[in-house]
Every structure is written in C-alpha cells, then in structure tokens.
Design a protein around this motif. Structure first.
Motif, PDB file in Angstrom:
ATOM      1  N   SER A  30      23.791  82.771  19.298  1.00  0.00           N
ATOM      2  CA  SER A  30      23.572  83.233  17.980  1.00  0.00           C
ATOM      3  C   SER A  30      23.977  84.730  17.583  1.00  0.00           C
ATOM      4  CB  SER A  30      22.145  83.103  17.441  1.00  0.00           C
ATOM      5  OG  SER A  30      21.401  83.756  18.550  1.00  0.00           O
ATOM      6  N   ASN A  32      22.717  87.949  15.129  1.00  0.00           N
ATOM      7  CA  ASN A  32      21.775  88.119  14.411  1.00  0.00           C
ATOM      8  C   ASN A  32      22.240  89.360  13.437  1.00  0.00           C
ATOM      9  OD1 ASN A  32      19.978  86.469  15.811  1.00  0.00           O
ATOM     10  ND2 ASN A  32      19.627  88.381  17.219  1.00  0.00           N
ATOM     11  N   GLU A  98      24.509  92.172  17.053  1.00  0.00           N
ATOM     12  CA  GLU A  98      23.412  91.876  17.700  1.00  0.00           C
ATOM     13  C   GLU A  98      23.475  90.475  18.309  1.00  0.00           C
ATOM     14  OE1 GLU A  98      19.008  93.218  17.416  1.00  0.00           O
ATOM     15  OE2 GLU A  98      19.034  91.279  16.741  1.00  0.00           O
ATOM     16  N   ASN A 100      23.148  86.993  21.066  1.00  0.00           N
ATOM     17  CA  ASN A 100      22.418  86.363  22.028  1.00  0.00           C
ATOM     18  C   ASN A 100      23.586  85.373  22.813  1.00  0.00           C
ATOM     19  OD1 ASN A 100      21.202  83.777  23.349  1.00  0.00           O
ATOM     20  ND2 ASN A 100      19.295  84.846  22.771  1.00  0.00           N
ATOM     21  N   ASN A 101      23.940  85.785  23.823  1.00  0.00           N
ATOM     22  CA  ASN A 101      24.871  85.192  24.805  1.00  0.00           C
ATOM     23  C   ASN A 101      24.254  83.971  25.748  1.00  0.00           C
ATOM     24  OD1 ASN A 101      23.769  86.303  26.729  1.00  0.00           O
ATOM     25  ND2 ASN A 101      25.572  87.928  27.456  1.00  0.00           N
ATOM     26  N   TYR A 102      23.310  83.434  25.138  1.00  0.00           N
ATOM     27  CA  TYR A 102      22.722  82.406  26.002  1.00  0.00           C
ATOM     28  C   TYR A 102      21.846  82.772  27.220  1.00  0.00           C
ATOM     29  CZ  TYR A 102      25.537  79.108  23.868  1.00  0.00           C
ATOM     30  OH  TYR A 102      26.357  78.263  22.929  1.00  0.00           O
ATOM     31  N   TYR A 104      20.855  86.566  27.296  1.00  0.00           N
ATOM     32  CA  TYR A 104      19.860  88.016  26.609  1.00  0.00           C
ATOM     33  C   TYR A 104      20.738  88.173  25.601  1.00  0.00           C
ATOM     34  CZ  TYR A 104      23.614  90.702  28.717  1.00  0.00           C
ATOM     35  OH  TYR A 104      24.954  91.044  28.905  1.00  0.00           O
ATOM     36  N   THR A 105      19.986  88.922  24.603  1.00  0.00           N
ATOM     37  CA  THR A 105      20.265  89.390  23.249  1.00  0.00           C
ATOM     38  C   THR A 105      20.666  90.974  23.522  1.00  0.00           C
ATOM     39  OG1 THR A 105      18.848  88.061  21.962  1.00  0.00           O
ATOM     40  CG2 THR A 105      19.839  89.902  20.810  1.00  0.00           C
TER      41      THR A 105
END
Length: 119
Positions: A30, A32, A98, A100-102, A104-105
């Motif tokens: 995701s 952000n 920002e 999220n790479n699965y 950490y963000t």
C-alpha cells in the motif's frame, strides 16, 4: 525493492507551466502519503505539497493557488501540476512516498528532477 521515478522537469519561462510525474514500483502492499519536495541551490529541502491515500492535500504557502497535487488511479502515482511558475520555483524536485512493502512501512525518495524557471 521499492523505487520512485520522477519525470517532467525542464526549463521554462516565468508564467509557464510544467507537470511532474512520480511512479512507485516494486514490492508494494500500500502507498499512504505521497508528496513533492524541492531543493534550491544552497538551501534546505522543503515541502511543496502532499496528498494522502484519501485525497487530502497540503501545500506550502508559496505555491498555494498555483500548484496542484493529485494521484493517479493506480494510487502508486502522483502528479504535480505547476502553473504560473516563478524563478523562485527553480530547484530539484523530489517525490516522496510512505510505502508498506509487505514487511514494514518506510519513506522512499526518488532521484529528483530539475525544474528551472527563467525570468
């Protein structure tokens, strides 16, 4: 591996427009907040505009009413429409996201694109 790639910079005259693009790619769960920052020679990097995943925007006072940030349908892209450009808008423009790479963000930066506005 997450990468951000900017494009769209160039040399324009005062009063003209440019549109910058930023595309995030790689292992992305995701995205952000995405934003644009700029750094003029001899100055610190400063915020230009940000946009959340929900579409809320924030602008530096110096660009309000002239610049517009938006996100693409894919949500991993961001754009900066710059109108009525001034010489003081000159600098290297960096995209930030920002993501999220699965696992950490983290905060990711592009390599920057040069914008030069002549008077």
């Amino acid at each position: 591996q997450v990468q951000l790639v900017e494009s769209g910079g160039g040399l324009v005259q005062a009063g003209e427009s440019l549109r910058l693009s930023c595309a995030a790619s790689g292992s992305i769960f995701s995205t952000n907040v995405m934003g644009w920052y700029r750094q003029a020679p001899g100055k610190q990097r400063e915020l230009v505009a940000t946009i959340t995943s929900g579409g809320s925007t924030n602008y530096a006072d110096s660009v309000k009413g002239r610049f517009a940030i938006s996100r693409g349908n894919a949500k991993n892209t961001a754009y900066l429409q710059m109108n009525s450009l001034k010489p003081e808008d000159t600098g290297v423009y960096y995209c930030n996201a920002e993501i999220n790479n699965y696992a950490y963000t983290g905060s990711y930066w592009g390599q920057g694109t040069q914008v030069t506005v002549s008077s």
